[in-house]
Design an enzyme around this catalytic site. Structure first.
Site, PDB file in Angstrom:
ATOM      1  N   SER A 184       0.789  -1.233   0.000  1.00 42.29           N
ATOM      2  CA  SER A 184       0.000   0.000   0.000  1.00 42.29           C
ATOM      3  C   SER A 184       0.817   1.277   0.000  1.00 42.29           C
ATOM      4  O   SER A 184       0.334   2.313  -0.436  1.00 42.29           O
ATOM      5  CB  SER A 184      -0.943   0.007   1.196  1.00 42.29           C
ATOM      6  OG  SER A 184      -0.200   0.014   2.397  1.00 42.29           O
ATOM      7  N   HIS A 212      -5.316  -3.918  -1.756  1.00 42.73           N
ATOM      8  CA  HIS A 212      -5.058  -2.802  -2.666  1.00 42.73           C
ATOM      9  C   HIS A 212      -5.008  -3.213  -4.133  1.00 42.73           C
ATOM     10  O   HIS A 212      -4.640  -2.423  -4.976  1.00 42.73           O
ATOM     11  CB  HIS A 212      -3.751  -2.107  -2.289  1.00 42.73           C
ATOM     12  CG  HIS A 212      -3.872  -1.322  -1.027  1.00 42.73           C
ATOM     13  ND1 HIS A 212      -4.281  -0.010  -1.005  1.00 42.73           N
ATOM     14  CD2 HIS A 212      -3.694  -1.685   0.256  1.00 42.73           C
ATOM     15  CE1 HIS A 212      -4.323   0.411   0.250  1.00 42.73           C
ATOM     16  NE2 HIS A 212      -3.975  -0.583   1.037  1.00 42.73           N
ATOM     17  N   LYS A 243     -11.706  -0.056  -0.084  1.00 38.33           N
ATOM     18  CA  LYS A 243     -10.938   0.599  -1.138  1.00 38.33           C
ATOM     19  C   LYS A 243     -11.728   0.524  -2.451  1.00 38.33           C
ATOM     20  O   LYS A 243     -12.656   1.290  -2.615  1.00 38.33           O
ATOM     21  CB  LYS A 243      -9.550  -0.017  -1.194  1.00 38.33           C
ATOM     22  CG  LYS A 243      -8.946   0.017   0.237  1.00 38.33           C
ATOM     23  CD  LYS A 243      -7.550  -0.392   0.374  1.00 38.33           C
ATOM     24  CE  LYS A 243      -7.208  -0.702   1.829  1.00 38.33           C
ATOM     25  NZ  LYS A 243      -7.417   0.403   2.773  1.00 38.33           N
TER      26      LYS A 243
END
Ligand SMILES: Cc1ncc(COP(=O)(O)O)c(C=O)c1O
Lengths: 404, 82
Positions: A184, A212, A243
């Site tokens: 990340s 991610h 996310k």
């Protein structure tokens, strides 16, 4: 004895940062204009640090489904998944995710942090070994700290370092190797094929955190393992809704025939309230949307490459040689300049994350941008332009790319 | 007490991390004397692991404050591995 005294060094460290006009720890988004813009302190700001990769926070179907779930099921479940907190929607979401990943089973947790805590703390027990990438996310380290396994750390993204350590462990001991698809902070992708093949060679089970990478890696957006074609080497995939999915929550999927027993042994699953029905409904719609979002994925990659190339050509020191994800980070020489840079950049109307050396792998000071599929090319160019102007303002030395 | 050879090997491995050129002794501490942050300590541990071909579990690290602690732990792990 004031129990807070022990934090004095941290307070000192924080107050030594020369912020005067803005404070990265106190950013308040007063108004969210769209997936890519907000009002911060009265200023119209381009959001380039929100992890909203696929821009699903305002996806129409997800918003509609959430509203309907609010009306039909109320604001919350007021209970744990193992008591009164499992509604039809939670089961449907688990089925949606299992189908999305082409796996047998899925468990939905209240956050991705809890999914990692839950799985990692119980999968590797007292006589087992847990092998972690050195740059693992806090939730992975915390899961390790919560469990009883012997914890072994290998060099970041280094299959040789992993193999050396696996080789030194008792052959018949239980082993779990934990890696991430995209890391990340720097936005670098893991060499999953090499890592997972080594793990399998030594009989280890594998957990891949695609927090991610879900949404934009792989043909269906399942993550790096899909992209590289090594999903069959991943025993467990963990992910988050916070996310690309655009809401909150976490999950784990697996083909293990006994996977379901985890529902009765994972404390971070059992001893916390389940996700509210509206969140569950929007997550379900969003994941269905992600699967079909090939165009968005393509545009997100274009955006990421455009930003990376723009900053690199301007002479910034990039965290990765090329764009490996929508996380595009630039390295600043020291904390002081990083602080000034972040501050001037937000005043210029661009929000990115600042990561100080003590919180990053390799101890670099980062301006970490994360790009959204909804950013227009014009916005990307504006971000590049404002980065360059900010560099001038704070006297950041850019390398003369043309001269090299 | 740690074996002198182990200590010497560890001194050598520490040298590249010893930016301030602090004199190394068994009682030298990583945090206060050498001023190594936790990330650097972990890199050093990796070097030690590879040199001795052992695994030093992360769980042990909080107890390893001085060079002598590490040397003792290394000797013990090597002996346990037989
Ligand atoms: C690698 C990784 N795993 C897990 C998480 C936790 O996700 P969540 O925000 O759902 O708790 C994050 C996000 O911070 C992450 O970066």
């Amino acid at each position: 004895m004031d129990l807070f005294d022990k934090f004095d060094p941290i307070v000192a460290q924080k107050s030594a940062l020369p912020f005067t006009k803005a404070d990265p720890f106190k950013v308040v988004m007063d108004e969210i204009i769209s997936e890519t813009e907000a009002m911060i302190n009265g200023r119209h700001t381009i959001l380039a640090g929100t992890n909203n990769y696929m821009g699903m926070t305002f996806a129409e179907e997800a918003v509609e489904a959430a509203k309907k779930a609010l009306d039909d099921f109320g604001t919350g479940t007021t209970g744990s998944r193992v008591l009164n907190g499992t509604y039809g929607g939670h089961k449907a979401l688990e089925q949606t995710l299992a189908d999305f990943y082409g796996m047998e089973s899925c468990m939905v947790f209240s956050t991705g942090y809890q999914a990692n805590l839950g799985l990692i703390s119980v999968l590797a027990g007292k006589d087992d070994y847990l092998l972690l990438d050195a740059d693992s996310h806090a939730s992975i380290y915390d899961g390790a700290a919560m469990g009883n396994a012997t914890v072994v750390r290998f060099k970041h993204n280094d299959a040789d370092s992993l193999e050396k350590r696996l080789r030194r462990l008792p052959e018949d001991a239980g082993k779990l190797v934990v890696v991430e698809g995209i890391y990340s902070m720097l936005g670098d992708a893991a060499p999953l094929k090499e890592l997972l093949e080594v793990a399998k060679k030594y009989g280890a089970m594998t957990l891949v955190d695609e927090a991610h990478s879900m949404g934009f890696c792989g043909e269906n957006g399942r993550g790096v393992a899909e992209e590289i074609g090594v999903e069959h080497l991943s025993d467990f995939i963990v992910g988050t809704f916070s996310k690309s999915v655009g809401t909150v929550g976490g999950f784990a999927v697996s083909n293990h025939p006994k996977f379901d027993i985890l529902r009765t042994v994972c404390r971070p699953y059992m001893f916390t309230a389940s996700l509210p029905p509206s969140v569950v409904a929007s997550a379900t719609k969003s994941i269905e949307g992600i699967k079909r979002a090939g165009n968005r994925r393509a545009h997100l990659w274009e955006n990421s490459k455009r930003l990376h190339a723009g900053l690199k050509n301007a002479g910034f020191t990039m965290a990765t040689e090329k764009a490996e994800s929508p996380i595009i980070a630039v390295c600043l020489p020291d904390l002081h300049q990083a602080t000034l840079f972040w501050e001037e950049l937000i005043l210029a109307g661009v929000y990115v994350n600042m990561a100080a050396a003590f919180a990053t792998p390799g101890g670099v000071n980062l301006m970490r941008a994360s790009i959204c599929a909804q950013h227009t090319s014009e916005q990307i160019d504006l971000i590049i332009d404002r980065f360059i102007k900010t560099a001038e303002k704070v006297d950041l030395q850019l390398t003369d790319v043309a001269a090299e | 007490m740690a074996n002198a050879e182990t200590l010497n090997t560890i001194y050598e491995l520490i040298t590249p991390f010893n930016k301030k050129g602090i004199e190394l002794a068994p009682e030298t501490t990583f945090a206060t004397n050498l001023e190594l942050d936790s990330l650097t300590v972990m890199d050093l541990v990796a070097e030690i692991e590879d040199e001795f071909d052992i695994v030093i579990p992360l769980n042990l690290l909080p107890d390893l404050e001085t060079i002598a602690h590490v040397a003792d732990a290394v000797d013990k792990i090597v002996a346990d591995n037989g």
